[in-house]
Design an enzyme around this catalytic site. Sequence first.
Site, PDB file in Angstrom:
ATOM      1  N   THR A   1       0.828  -1.207   0.000  1.00  0.00           N
ATOM      2  CA  THR A   1       0.000   0.000   0.000  1.00  0.00           C
ATOM      3  C   THR A   1       0.862   1.257   0.000  1.00  0.00           C
ATOM      4  O   THR A   1       1.987   1.248   0.515  1.00  0.00           O
ATOM      5  CB  THR A   1      -0.910   0.002   1.258  1.00  0.00           C
ATOM      6  OG1 THR A   1      -1.487   1.298   1.401  1.00  0.00           O
ATOM      7  CG2 THR A   1      -0.149  -0.306   2.532  1.00  0.00           C
ATOM      8  N   ASP A   2       0.303   2.342  -0.522  1.00  0.00           N
ATOM      9  CA  ASP A   2       1.015   3.632  -0.461  1.00  0.00           C
ATOM     10  C   ASP A   2       1.154   4.121   0.984  1.00  0.00           C
ATOM     11  O   ASP A   2       1.976   4.996   1.272  1.00  0.00           O
ATOM     12  CB  ASP A   2       0.325   4.688  -1.342  1.00  0.00           C
ATOM     13  CG  ASP A   2      -1.130   4.979  -0.954  1.00  0.00           C
ATOM     14  OD1 ASP A   2      -1.661   4.328  -0.023  1.00  0.00           O
ATOM     15  OD2 ASP A   2      -1.734   5.868  -1.590  1.00  0.00           O
ATOM     16  N   GLU A   3       0.340   3.543   1.897  1.00  0.00           N
ATOM     17  CA  GLU A   3       0.370   4.026   3.287  1.00  0.00           C
ATOM     18  C   GLU A   3       1.709   3.743   3.969  1.00  0.00           C
ATOM     19  O   GLU A   3       2.017   4.335   5.000  1.00  0.00           O
ATOM     20  CB  GLU A   3      -0.794   3.430   4.089  1.00  0.00           C
ATOM     21  CG  GLU A   3      -2.121   3.784   3.449  1.00  0.00           C
ATOM     22  CD  GLU A   3      -3.349   3.511   4.294  1.00  0.00           C
ATOM     23  OE1 GLU A   3      -3.251   3.498   5.519  1.00  0.00           O
ATOM     24  OE2 GLU A   3      -4.423   3.318   3.687  1.00  0.00           O
TER      25      GLU A   3
ATOM     26  N   TYR B   1      -1.659  -0.507  11.115  1.00  0.00           N
ATOM     27  CA  TYR B   1      -1.871  -1.183   9.818  1.00  0.00           C
ATOM     28  C   TYR B   1      -0.687  -0.930   8.882  1.00  0.00           C
ATOM     29  O   TYR B   1      -0.081  -1.878   8.363  1.00  0.00           O
ATOM     30  CB  TYR B   1      -3.175  -0.677   9.174  1.00  0.00           C
ATOM     31  CG  TYR B   1      -3.254  -0.965   7.692  1.00  0.00           C
ATOM     32  CD1 TYR B   1      -3.369  -2.270   7.207  1.00  0.00           C
ATOM     33  CD2 TYR B   1      -3.213   0.079   6.742  1.00  0.00           C
ATOM     34  CE1 TYR B   1      -3.432  -2.531   5.842  1.00  0.00           C
ATOM     35  CE2 TYR B   1      -3.273  -0.186   5.378  1.00  0.00           C
ATOM     36  CZ  TYR B   1      -3.384  -1.487   4.935  1.00  0.00           C
ATOM     37  OH  TYR B   1      -3.430  -1.754   3.580  1.00  0.00           O
TER      38      TYR B   1
ATOM     39  N   LYS C   1       2.222  -3.457   7.231  1.00  0.00           N
ATOM     40  CA  LYS C   1       2.440  -3.626   5.785  1.00  0.00           C
ATOM     41  C   LYS C   1       3.889  -3.272   5.418  1.00  0.00           C
ATOM     42  O   LYS C   1       4.506  -3.943   4.589  1.00  0.00           O
ATOM     43  CB  LYS C   1       1.458  -2.756   4.987  1.00  0.00           C
ATOM     44  CG  LYS C   1      -0.004  -3.134   5.114  1.00  0.00           C
ATOM     45  CD  LYS C   1      -0.344  -4.500   4.536  1.00  0.00           C
ATOM     46  CE  LYS C   1      -0.324  -4.532   3.024  1.00  0.00           C
ATOM     47  NZ  LYS C   1      -0.778  -5.850   2.488  1.00  0.00           N
TER      48      LYS C   1
HETATM   49  P1  NAD Z   1     -10.140  -6.916   2.513  1.00  0.00           P
HETATM   50  O1  NAD Z   1     -10.079  -6.607   3.969  1.00  0.00           O
HETATM   51  O2  NAD Z   1     -11.374  -6.598   1.745  1.00  0.00           O
HETATM   52  O3  NAD Z   1      -9.854  -8.478   2.285  1.00  0.00           O
HETATM   53  C1  NAD Z   1      -8.858  -9.163   2.976  1.00  0.00           C
HETATM   54  C2  NAD Z   1      -9.102 -10.651   2.764  1.00  0.00           C
HETATM   55  O4  NAD Z   1      -8.045 -11.379   3.433  1.00  0.00           O
HETATM   56  C3  NAD Z   1     -10.419 -11.155   3.357  1.00  0.00           C
HETATM   57  O5  NAD Z   1     -11.074 -11.997   2.423  1.00  0.00           O
HETATM   58  C4  NAD Z   1      -9.990 -11.950   4.594  1.00  0.00           C
HETATM   59  O6  NAD Z   1     -10.872 -13.006   4.907  1.00  0.00           O
HETATM   60  C5  NAD Z   1      -8.622 -12.448   4.157  1.00  0.00           C
HETATM   61  N1  NAD Z   1      -7.737 -12.759   5.282  1.00  0.00           N
HETATM   62  C6  NAD Z   1      -7.495 -12.001   6.392  1.00  0.00           C
HETATM   63  N2  NAD Z   1      -6.622 -12.625   7.191  1.00  0.00           N
HETATM   64  C7  NAD Z   1      -6.287 -13.789   6.587  1.00  0.00           C
HETATM   65  C8  NAD Z   1      -5.393 -14.850   6.913  1.00  0.00           C
HETATM   66  N3  NAD Z   1      -4.698 -14.840   8.055  1.00  0.00           N
HETATM   67  N4  NAD Z   1      -5.276 -15.882   6.056  1.00  0.00           N
HETATM   68  C9  NAD Z   1      -5.998 -15.922   4.902  1.00  0.00           C
HETATM   69  N5  NAD Z   1      -6.866 -14.941   4.543  1.00  0.00           N
HETATM   70  C10 NAD Z   1      -6.996 -13.887   5.372  1.00  0.00           C
HETATM   71  O7  NAD Z   1      -8.869  -6.197   1.884  1.00  0.00           O
HETATM   72  P2  NAD Z   1      -8.692  -5.511   0.460  1.00  0.00           P
HETATM   73  O8  NAD Z   1      -9.185  -4.136   0.526  1.00  0.00           O
HETATM   74  O9  NAD Z   1      -9.191  -6.421  -0.582  1.00  0.00           O
HETATM   75  O10 NAD Z   1      -7.105  -5.429   0.386  1.00  0.00           O
HETATM   76  C11 NAD Z   1      -6.342  -6.493  -0.183  1.00  0.00           C
HETATM   77  C12 NAD Z   1      -4.870  -6.158  -0.051  1.00  0.00           C
HETATM   78  O11 NAD Z   1      -4.603  -4.902  -0.688  1.00  0.00           O
HETATM   79  C13 NAD Z   1      -4.409  -5.998   1.394  1.00  0.00           C
HETATM   80  O12 NAD Z   1      -3.141  -6.586   1.512  1.00  0.00           O
HETATM   81  C14 NAD Z   1      -4.327  -4.490   1.596  1.00  0.00           C
HETATM   82  O13 NAD Z   1      -3.327  -4.166   2.537  1.00  0.00           O
HETATM   83  C15 NAD Z   1      -3.955  -4.019   0.202  1.00  0.00           C
HETATM   84  N6  NAD Z   1      -4.411  -2.663  -0.117  1.00  0.00           N
HETATM   85  C16 NAD Z   1      -5.744  -2.352  -0.107  1.00  0.00           C
HETATM   86  C17 NAD Z   1      -6.146  -1.065  -0.469  1.00  0.00           C
HETATM   87  C18 NAD Z   1      -7.601  -0.683  -0.537  1.00  0.00           C
HETATM   88  O14 NAD Z   1      -7.907   0.457  -0.867  1.00  0.00           O
HETATM   89  N7  NAD Z   1      -8.532  -1.576  -0.259  1.00  0.00           N
HETATM   90  C19 NAD Z   1      -5.194  -0.094  -0.790  1.00  0.00           C
HETATM   91  C20 NAD Z   1      -3.849  -0.438  -0.749  1.00  0.00           C
HETATM   92  C21 NAD Z   1      -3.463  -1.734  -0.438  1.00  0.00           C
HETATM   93  P1  TYD Z   2     -10.605   4.369   4.481  1.00  0.00           P
HETATM   94  O1  TYD Z   2     -11.581   3.976   3.432  1.00  0.00           O
HETATM   95  O2  TYD Z   2     -10.709   3.762   5.828  1.00  0.00           O
HETATM   96  O3  TYD Z   2      -9.150   4.140   3.838  1.00  0.00           O
HETATM   97  P2  TYD Z   2      -7.677   4.591   4.402  1.00  0.00           P
HETATM   98  O4  TYD Z   2      -7.796   4.991   5.810  1.00  0.00           O
HETATM   99  O5  TYD Z   2      -6.897   3.347   4.233  1.00  0.00           O
HETATM  100  O6  TYD Z   2      -7.244   5.703   3.493  1.00  0.00           O
HETATM  101  O7  TYD Z   2     -10.669   5.953   4.653  1.00  0.00           O
HETATM  102  C1  TYD Z   2     -10.479   6.825   3.565  1.00  0.00           C
HETATM  103  C2  TYD Z   2     -10.519   8.233   4.105  1.00  0.00           C
HETATM  104  O8  TYD Z   2     -11.844   8.509   4.571  1.00  0.00           O
HETATM  105  C3  TYD Z   2      -9.617   8.441   5.299  1.00  0.00           C
HETATM  106  O9  TYD Z   2      -9.052   9.757   5.231  1.00  0.00           O
HETATM  107  C4  TYD Z   2     -10.550   8.341   6.498  1.00  0.00           C
HETATM  108  C5  TYD Z   2     -11.853   8.889   5.957  1.00  0.00           C
HETATM  109  N1  TYD Z   2     -13.095   8.321   6.568  1.00  0.00           N
HETATM  110  C6  TYD Z   2     -14.075   9.171   7.085  1.00  0.00           C
HETATM  111  O10 TYD Z   2     -13.942  10.409   7.046  1.00  0.00           O
HETATM  112  N2  TYD Z   2     -15.192   8.604   7.640  1.00  0.00           N
HETATM  113  C7  TYD Z   2     -15.369   7.264   7.702  1.00  0.00           C
HETATM  114  O11 TYD Z   2     -16.416   6.806   8.249  1.00  0.00           O
HETATM  115  C8  TYD Z   2     -14.363   6.410   7.154  1.00  0.00           C
HETATM  116  C9  TYD Z   2     -14.525   4.916   7.197  1.00  0.00           C
HETATM  117  C10 TYD Z   2     -13.243   6.973   6.581  1.00  0.00           C
END
Ligand code: NAD
Ligand code: TYD
Length: 353
Positions: A140-142, A165, A169
């Site tokens: 992630t960019d985070e 988190y 990562k």
């Molecule tokens: P999500 O939370 O929707 O899904 C995570 C999945 O992992 C779930 O299906 C969960 O059941 C499974 N899981 C959790 N712990 C597990 C374990 N111990 N063993 C096997 N499976 C397990 O997450 P997402 O949003 O789909 O993100 C996927 C990946 O992308 C993550 O690694 C996250 O850090 C990264 N990512 C997500 C975003 C975003 O905007 N959603 C942005 C940057 C990076």
């Molecule tokens: P989120 O979707 O949790 O992603 P991330 O924290 O990984 O960027 O949040 C996106 C942005 O929205 C973040 O700045 C937090 C804000 N946010 C709210 O303002 N209200 C909310 O209820 C949630 C879930 C997020």
Amino acid sequence: MKNILVTGGAGFIGSNFIHYLLKNYEDICVVNLDLLTYAGNLDNLSQVCDDPRYHFAKGDIHDRALVEELFDQFAFDTVVNFAAESHVDRSITNPDIFLTTNILGTQTLLDVAKRHWKLDPDDKYSYEFKEGVKYLQVSTDEVYGALGATGMFTETTPLAPNSPYSASKASADFVVRAYNKTYGMPVNITRCSNNYGPYQFPEKLIPLMINNCLSGKNLPVYGDGMQIRDWLYVEDHCAAIATVLEKGVVGEVYNIGGNNEKANIDIVKLIINSTGKSEDLIVHVKDRPGHDRRYAIDNTKITTQLGWAPKHTFETGMASTIEWYLSHGEWMEKIVSGAYMSYYEKMYANNKL
Ligand code: NAD
Ligand code: TYD
């Protein structure tokens, strides 16, 4: 890429990626290893569950015996690790599981893959791996921390994670890097910005706000709502991962971003307008502790070196996302009628300004 292990494939991005693979690659075997935590949802995959190219295994990426068994059975040449605890707010209240899954789980996958892929696993000085194998870590960019008003994250920006988190990562990224440097393991790391699109769990900003709008609930905006995220449509992200699997130079990191910087409050207003609701629903609540102010991805490396580019603008991506949630009320209903409600009440009970 023929036999591919996708971990966390029942989550948001992982399920979109499985759909993407099955749509775009004929001769492929996809195994989805997912623990089905609160974020894992097999409904996301109901259209493909009978596809003979797709297999599901319920389990933990940190369970070495299970991962070994799957490698023995399916002889994977590719691993894409999506499995993670992924929500910043949950990491603030309960960090332990983030470290276990995100760091130790990643190390287990790497270690089993190394043992199966190294030509002589007992020779500690050998860097030779089988042809065509690759481990891809979805990061992630985070991990880069927060930006001020200007600047962008490049792949050489020093890591400075601020939440439990992002710290987990970043730690996983270092472990992946170490497996490449120490053992010669063929790896890539991708670092993407905030994704949006179908099948996203409604704890995250966009589906939470859409769901609250549709059910007439308040829209909890953290602090002043001027925090900026750089949004990426999930299908573009899936295409970028496939591109890195095929063309990524071993050992390299690739940033993936959609060039869509938006303030949270503007996204909330867009959702309000698109669903015909009133801005009176907006409630500014206490800000998230340690809240990163701004993220922005410089995607020059992947666009110029690998030829990937996002296809969706924020406008087209948001229009189809909102349309998807409007036409999948049942999918949302099943989620919010379960344990979600008690999470929501606890999370938003004590943060009134
Ligand atoms: P999500 O939370 O929707 O899904 C995570 C999945 O992992 C779930 O299906 C969960 O059941 C499974 N899981 C959790 N712990 C597990 C374990 N111990 N063993 C096997 N499976 C397990 O997450 P997402 O949003 O789909 O993100 C996927 C990946 O992308 C993550 O690694 C996250 O850090 C990264 N990512 C997500 C975003 C975003 O905007 N959603 C942005 C940057 C990076
Ligand atoms: P989120 O979707 O949790 O992603 P991330 O924290 O990984 O960027 O949040 C996106 C942005 O929205 C973040 O700045 C937090 C804000 N946010 C709210 O303002 N209200 C909310 O209820 C949630 C879930 C997020």
